[in-house]
Structures are given as structure tokens and as C-alpha cells.
Motif scaffolding. Structure first.
Motif, PDB file in Angstrom:
ATOM      1  N   ASP A  78       0.843  -1.195   0.000  1.00  0.00           N
ATOM      2  CA  ASP A  78       0.000   0.000   0.000  1.00  0.00           C
ATOM      3  C   ASP A  78       0.874   1.239   0.000  1.00  0.00           C
ATOM      4  OD1 ASP A  78      -2.377  -1.391   0.039  1.00  0.00           O
ATOM      5  OD2 ASP A  78      -2.480  -1.450   2.220  1.00  0.00           O
ATOM      6  N   ASP A  79       0.280   2.333  -0.343  1.00  0.00           N
ATOM      7  CA  ASP A  79       0.996   3.603  -0.392  1.00  0.00           C
ATOM      8  C   ASP A  79       1.837   3.774   0.876  1.00  0.00           C
ATOM      9  OD1 ASP A  79       1.762   6.024  -1.477  1.00  0.00           O
ATOM     10  OD2 ASP A  79       0.138   7.090  -0.478  1.00  0.00           O
ATOM     11  N   ASP A  80       3.108   4.087   0.695  1.00  0.00           N
ATOM     12  CA  ASP A  80       4.075   4.225   1.783  1.00  0.00           C
ATOM     13  C   ASP A  80       4.889   5.486   1.491  1.00  0.00           C
ATOM     14  OD1 ASP A  80       5.788   3.664   3.930  1.00  0.00           O
ATOM     15  OD2 ASP A  80       6.941   2.195   2.805  1.00  0.00           O
ATOM     16  N   PRO A  81       4.272   6.679   1.665  1.00  0.00           N
ATOM     17  CA  PRO A  81       4.881   7.918   1.170  1.00  0.00           C
ATOM     18  C   PRO A  81       6.287   8.205   1.694  1.00  0.00           C
ATOM     19  CG  PRO A  81       2.964   8.398   2.536  1.00  0.00           C
ATOM     20  CD  PRO A  81       3.020   6.916   2.359  1.00  0.00           C
ATOM     21  N   ASP A  82       6.574   7.857   2.940  1.00  0.00           N
ATOM     22  CA  ASP A  82       7.919   8.151   3.440  1.00  0.00           C
ATOM     23  C   ASP A  82       8.862   6.956   3.336  1.00  0.00           C
ATOM     24  OD1 ASP A  82       7.012   6.507   5.463  1.00  0.00           O
ATOM     25  OD2 ASP A  82       7.332   7.958   7.074  1.00  0.00           O
ATOM     26  N   GLY A  83       8.364   5.811   2.848  1.00  0.00           N
ATOM     27  CA  GLY A  83       9.209   4.632   2.653  1.00  0.00           C
ATOM     28  C   GLY A  83       9.561   3.884   3.926  1.00  0.00           C
ATOM     29  N   ALA A 166      16.862   5.411  -1.708  1.00  0.00           N
ATOM     30  CA  ALA A 166      16.780   6.080  -3.015  1.00  0.00           C
ATOM     31  C   ALA A 166      16.452   5.061  -4.104  1.00  0.00           C
ATOM     32  CB  ALA A 166      18.091   6.789  -3.317  1.00  0.00           C
ATOM     33  N   PRO A 167      15.245   4.453  -4.045  1.00  0.00           N
ATOM     34  CA  PRO A 167      14.900   3.457  -5.070  1.00  0.00           C
ATOM     35  C   PRO A 167      14.778   4.122  -6.446  1.00  0.00           C
ATOM     36  CG  PRO A 167      12.980   4.010  -3.774  1.00  0.00           C
ATOM     37  CD  PRO A 167      14.148   4.699  -3.122  1.00  0.00           C
TER      38      PRO A 167
END
Length: 177
Positions: A78-83, A166-167
Motif C-alpha cells: 500500500d501507499d508508503d509515502p515516506d518509505g 533512493a529506489p
């Protein structure tokens, strides 16, 4: 006079992400080891195992190769904005539904159907202050295969964490059929 043990070779990892093609709220996380997509490495590691199960008369060699490469998909989260969740996952703190409850191994790749736990590639992830090691690759739905002839992969922890932070962003999945 005995020689000191040879340290394991260090490998390079690259994390890649792109939107899931059918579900924009999901991010697909792919992996390259030493410049090769992990799905390609798994395809080679399972080729002989699948040959015992698949009827060669049913598919062309090209169709079999496509099946092998596409037996797994990038991991969908699911969305993981800060990783934070993806970093925790790949540093060994995976949620229970993405772990093998018997071995503790975690899911590195998902099923091509889009359900992570359907046909996962599992591996043990060991993390120390200086290294991250992936070993014991297996397919939970094929216990007769045992440990796959893949890895172990030893990564420098600082380089590993840098790759996670940094993907590489991709538009589509580069191996999508």
C-alpha cells in the motif's frame, strides 16, 4: 598452517519501484542483484525444478521462458509515502502476512496475480551492523524443492540502506508481459 576463512563476496542491490498497473494506490517494489532482476535469477534457479512438473508438449520454449520469468512479480505494498514500511520490510521487519511463520523468512517477490502471499519468493534476511544477507531462498508451496540454488547474497549494510532510501523510479515494470 591454515588459511583464514574467505569472507563471502559482497553483492550490489538496487531497489526499484513503479505504480501497480491496475491499482494506483499500490506501489510495486522490484529488486536487482548485481544488475540482474531478481525474477530472472529465480527463473534460472527454478528452471530444472519446473521441468519436472511442466509438460514440455504444452508450451513452446519461449512460452516456458516467459512463464519462468513471470512466475513472480514485484512486491506490492500500500501507499508508503515516506518509505518507512518498505525499509522496515527489507531490513527484516516484515509484517506477519509477508513472513513464513515456521522459518521467519520474508517475502522478497510477490505472485504475478497481485496477491503477495499467493506465490511468494521467500528468503531469510539477516541484518548485522555491517551487512545484510539474503539466504535460504524457497517457495513455500513447493516444499519438495527445498532450498533454491540461489544466493546467498551478502550486501554492505550502508550501501543496502542507501539503495532502499533512493529506489529507482520506473514508469512500467520492465519485465511486464
Amino acid at each position: 598452517m591454515s588459511r583464514p576463512p574467505v569472507p563471502p563476496a559482497r553483492h550490489q542491490v538496487e531497489f526499484r519501484h513503479h505504480p501497480h498497473p491496475g491499482f494506483p494506490h499500490l506501489t510495486a517494489w522490484g529488486i536487482r542483484v548485481d544488475g540482474t532482476d531478481l525474477r530472472v535469477l529465480v527463473a534460472e534457479a527454478t528452471r530444472a525444478l519446473w521441468a519436472r512438473e511442466l509438460d514440455e508438449d504444452d508450451d513452446t520454449p519461449q512460452e516456458r521462458d516467459e512463464f519462468l520469468v513471470n512466475q513472480h512479480a514485484p512486491l506490492h505494498l500500500d501507499d508508503d509515502p515516506d518509505g518507512a514500511r518498505i525499509r522496515a520490510h527489507f531490513l527484516g521487519d516484515a509484517p506477519p502476512w509477508l513472513r513464513d511463520h515456521d522459518t521467519g523468512a520474508l517475502c522478497l517477490l510477490s505472485c504475478a496475480c497481485g496477491i503477495d502471499a499467493c506465490w511468494p519468493l521467500l528468503a531469510t534476511v539477516d541484518v548485522t551492523e555491517s551487512e545484510v544477507t539474503w539466504s535460504g531462498f524457497h517457495q513455500i508451496h513447493r516444499p519438495q524443492w527445498g532450498e533454491l540454488p540461489l544466493g546467498p547474497y551478502v550486501f554492505s549494510r550502508p550501501a543496502y540502506e542507501e539503495a532502499l532510501a533512493a529506489p529507482v523510479p520506473l514508469a512500467p515494470d520492465p519485465l511486464a508481459p
